[in-house]
Write a protein that holds these residues in place. Structure first.
Motif, PDB file in Angstrom:
ATOM      1  N   ASN A  39       0.822  -1.219   0.000  1.00 26.01           N
ATOM      2  CA  ASN A  39       0.000   0.000   0.000  1.00 26.01           C
ATOM      3  C   ASN A  39       0.855   1.269   0.000  1.00 26.01           C
ATOM      4  O   ASN A  39       0.332   2.366  -0.097  1.00 26.01           O
ATOM      5  CB  ASN A  39      -0.911   0.032   1.236  1.00 26.01           C
ATOM      6  N   VAL A  40       2.168   1.127   0.166  1.00 30.55           N
ATOM      7  CA  VAL A  40       3.061   2.286   0.256  1.00 30.55           C
ATOM      8  C   VAL A  40       3.930   2.354  -0.990  1.00 30.55           C
ATOM      9  O   VAL A  40       4.611   1.397  -1.353  1.00 30.55           O
ATOM     10  CB  VAL A  40       3.950   2.189   1.518  1.00 30.55           C
ATOM     11  N   PHE A  41       3.892   3.511  -1.646  1.00 36.59           N
ATOM     12  CA  PHE A  41       4.664   3.725  -2.872  1.00 36.59           C
ATOM     13  C   PHE A  41       5.610   4.910  -2.655  1.00 36.59           C
ATOM     14  O   PHE A  41       5.173   5.996  -2.284  1.00 36.59           O
ATOM     15  CB  PHE A  41       3.741   4.016  -4.057  1.00 36.59           C
ATOM     16  N   GLU A  42       6.899   4.662  -2.856  1.00 34.20           N
ATOM     17  CA  GLU A  42       7.891   5.732  -2.687  1.00 34.20           C
ATOM     18  C   GLU A  42       8.431   6.145  -4.045  1.00 34.20           C
ATOM     19  O   GLU A  42       8.813   5.306  -4.865  1.00 34.20           O
ATOM     20  CB  GLU A  42       9.036   5.272  -1.790  1.00 34.20           C
ATOM     21  N   LEU A  43       8.462   7.461  -4.253  1.00 29.89           N
ATOM     22  CA  LEU A  43       8.978   8.004  -5.512  1.00 29.89           C
ATOM     23  C   LEU A  43      10.077   9.005  -5.185  1.00 29.89           C
ATOM     24  O   LEU A  43       9.860   9.926  -4.388  1.00 29.89           O
ATOM     25  CB  LEU A  43       7.856   8.700  -6.294  1.00 29.89           C
ATOM     26  N   ASP A  44      11.246   8.801  -5.779  1.00 24.48           N
ATOM     27  CA  ASP A  44      12.340   9.742  -5.595  1.00 24.48           C
ATOM     28  C   ASP A  44      12.257  10.787  -6.708  1.00 24.48           C
ATOM     29  O   ASP A  44      12.572  10.510  -7.858  1.00 24.48           O
ATOM     30  CB  ASP A  44      13.686   9.001  -5.647  1.00 24.48           C
ATOM     31  N   ALA A  45      11.806  11.991  -6.339  1.00 23.15           N
ATOM     32  CA  ALA A  45      11.589  13.041  -7.343  1.00 23.15           C
ATOM     33  C   ALA A  45      12.896  13.566  -7.935  1.00 23.15           C
ATOM     34  O   ALA A  45      12.883  14.239  -8.970  1.00 23.15           O
ATOM     35  CB  ALA A  45      10.800  14.197  -6.728  1.00 23.15           C
ATOM     36  N   ALA A  46      14.034  13.246  -7.292  1.00 32.35           N
ATOM     37  CA  ALA A  46      15.326  13.695  -7.831  1.00 32.35           C
ATOM     38  C   ALA A  46      15.637  12.992  -9.151  1.00 32.35           C
ATOM     39  O   ALA A  46      16.207  13.588 -10.069  1.00 32.35           O
ATOM     40  CB  ALA A  46      16.430  13.430  -6.813  1.00 32.35           C
ATOM     41  N   SER A  47      15.228  11.714  -9.269  1.00 31.82           N
ATOM     42  CA  SER A  47      15.509  10.965 -10.502  1.00 31.82           C
ATOM     43  C   SER A  47      14.247  10.685 -11.329  1.00 31.82           C
ATOM     44  O   SER A  47      14.338  10.210 -12.455  1.00 31.82           O
ATOM     45  CB  SER A  47      16.202   9.642 -10.164  1.00 31.82           C
ATOM     46  N   ASN A  48      13.064  10.962 -10.742  1.00 28.55           N
ATOM     47  CA  ASN A  48      11.791  10.764 -11.468  1.00 28.55           C
ATOM     48  C   ASN A  48      11.018  12.091 -11.465  1.00 28.55           C
ATOM     49  O   ASN A  48       9.977  12.209 -10.850  1.00 28.55           O
ATOM     50  CB  ASN A  48      10.955   9.673 -10.808  1.00 28.55           C
ATOM     51  N   ASN A  49      11.597  13.075 -12.144  1.00 30.00           N
ATOM     52  CA  ASN A  49      11.041  14.437 -12.031  1.00 30.00           C
ATOM     53  C   ASN A  49      10.314  14.939 -13.275  1.00 30.00           C
ATOM     54  O   ASN A  49       9.935  16.107 -13.353  1.00 30.00           O
ATOM     55  CB  ASN A  49      12.156  15.428 -11.675  1.00 30.00           C
ATOM     56  N   SER A  50      10.091  14.054 -14.228  1.00 26.75           N
ATOM     57  CA  SER A  50       9.454  14.505 -15.471  1.00 26.75           C
ATOM     58  C   SER A  50       7.924  14.435 -15.373  1.00 26.75           C
ATOM     59  O   SER A  50       7.376  13.799 -14.476  1.00 26.75           O
ATOM     60  CB  SER A  50       9.929  13.647 -16.649  1.00 26.75           C
ATOM     61  N   VAL A  51       7.251  15.070 -16.310  1.00 29.85           N
ATOM     62  CA  VAL A  51       5.791  15.069 -16.335  1.00 29.85           C
ATOM     63  C   VAL A  51       5.253  13.652 -16.596  1.00 29.85           C
ATOM     64  O   VAL A  51       4.196  13.278 -16.090  1.00 29.85           O
ATOM     65  CB  VAL A  51       5.267  16.082 -17.385  1.00 29.85           C
ATOM     66  N   ASP A  52       6.002  12.826 -17.343  1.00 23.15           N
ATOM     67  CA  ASP A  52       5.578  11.449 -17.620  1.00 23.15           C
ATOM     68  C   ASP A  52       5.578  10.599 -16.345  1.00 23.15           C
ATOM     69  O   ASP A  52       4.712   9.730 -16.161  1.00 23.15           O
ATOM     70  CB  ASP A  52       6.506  10.806 -18.657  1.00 23.15           C
ATOM     71  N   ASP A  53       6.563  10.844 -15.463  1.00 24.10           N
ATOM     72  CA  ASP A  53       6.626  10.114 -14.189  1.00 24.10           C
ATOM     73  C   ASP A  53       5.406  10.420 -13.327  1.00 24.10           C
ATOM     74  O   ASP A  53       4.836   9.531 -12.695  1.00 24.10           O
ATOM     75  CB  ASP A  53       7.906  10.480 -13.429  1.00 24.10           C
TER      76      ASP A  53
END
Length: 362
Positions: free
Chosen positions: A79-93
């Motif tokens: 139920n927990v999703f972690e996203l690192d915005a430093a490497s996944n910072n595009s509009v598609d992400d």
């Protein structure tokens, strides 16, 4: 041979009670969960290494435990999703994330999305995220974490409940390091842990990294001398010695002591900056009302109180001013060593007129 796990990971808090130095925030979050009063978009902001991501993970697990009345041992990792915005910072992400948000959880009540370093998202990614953040599905909760709140656009900030994490105090960091040392069977001096806590500058993760490094160097016996040697910091004994020489007007001895500091590879500005801080600590040690502002170990505290009784208040105020001016002029000076030496000579001359007056009266 078992792989070594760094202390920052091994002793990462698993409950809100274990989080160091953020009691106001952890209490607020616990009460919000208990009273079903938790916002669907939260922003955790503050310096590095103070527990933002840790609190986000604890909160993510706690939300589903409370909602489903299950035991603490139950796992809600799906139920927990972690996203690192430093490497996944595009509009598609972000669009991919929005697609996932629509799907309700199979286990538990909530899906929790932790977006770390959220200030790294592009302008287009922020804009794509706005609508979902304003009106998320009832099963989704967003926890954003950042060290640079000023880089986040106002339209995102206005949609979040903001929690400002504070720097960890030296005393809190020292107490936590003491607990870890006891768990690991390390015999650590109180003053040694204080030096580590001060060097960490308010970041618990940095304190634990420094602790691991020093234990690797010193082994199971952690002394103040081993810590200062390994971290290449000036021991406060030097500042006590220099201050005694200054109030005794011993200019040659002060210059020789400064030369020995330089010969050990220390920068002149580092020395004068530390001396100004030492004078400040002596100043607060002179009054019972301000002694609590002294963030040092018990042994050092006794030394500060003893030396504070020997030094006049007028000397300390003038000395802090001169040392601070020297620190400010250091970078622009053509002869930096001479600048510090001149400052030391001026400091050693502050009480010189008083000594001459006493000699004349005698």
């Amino acid at each position: 041979m078992e792989p070594f796990i760094v202390s920052a990971r091994k002793y990462r808090p698993l409950t809100f009670k274990d989080v160091v130095g953020q009691q106001a925030i952890t209490n607020t979050l616990e009460n919000a969960i208990k009273n079903n009063h938790l916002a669907q978009a939260l922003l955790f902001t503050g310096p590095r290494g103070v527990g933002k991501t840790t609190c986000a993970r604890i909160l993510a697990k706690k939300i589903n435990e409370q909602a489903t009345n299950t035991e603490v041992e139950d796992d809600f990792a799906f139920n927990v999703f972690e996203l690192d915005a430093a490497s996944n910072n595009s509009v598609d992400d972000i669009r991919s994330l929005i697609e996932q948000v629509r799907i309700p959880p199979q286990v538990g009540k909530y899906k929790v999305y932790i977006i770390d370093e959220v200030h790294m998202l592009s302008q287009a990614a922020f804009n794509a995220f706005l609508k979902t953040l304003e009106e998320p599905p009832t099963h989704a909760i967003f926890i954003l974490a950042t060290t640079e709140k000023h880089k986040i656009i106002p339209t995102i900030l206005s949609r979040c409940q903001i929690f400002d994490f504070k720097r960890i105090t030296v005393l809190s960091a020292k107490d936590h390091l003491k607990y870890i040392a006891e768990q690991e069977g390390v015999n650590a001096e109180d003053d040694a842990l204080h030096v580590i806590a001060q060097k960490a500058d308010g970041a618990m993760r940095d304190a634990l990294s420094i602790y691991d490094r020093v234990v690797s160097f010193a082994g199971k016996e952690l002394t103040r001398q081993a810590v200062t040697e390994n971290l290449n910091v000036l021991d406060y004994d030097i500042y006590f010695k220099v201050t005694d020489l200054l109030i005794e007007n011993k200019i040659p001895d002060v210059l020789i002591e400064f030369n020995s500091v330089l010969s050990k590879g220390f920068d002149g500005q580092h020395f004068i900056n530390g001396l100004a801080s030492h004078f400040r600590d002596l100043l607060v040690a002179k009054d019972n009302a301000t002694v609590q502002l002294l963030e040092v170990g018990d042994n050092a505290k006794k030394q500060y109180l003893e030396q504070a009784n020997k030094v006049e208040l007028s000397f300390l105020i003038t000395a802090i001013d001169k040392a601070n001016n020297c620190d400010l002029q250091y970078k622009t000076s053509k002869n930096q060593r001479l600048l510090v030496e001149l400052c030391l000579m001026q400091l050693a001359s502050i009480t010189f007129s008083d000594v001459k007056k006493k000699a004349v009266t005698l």
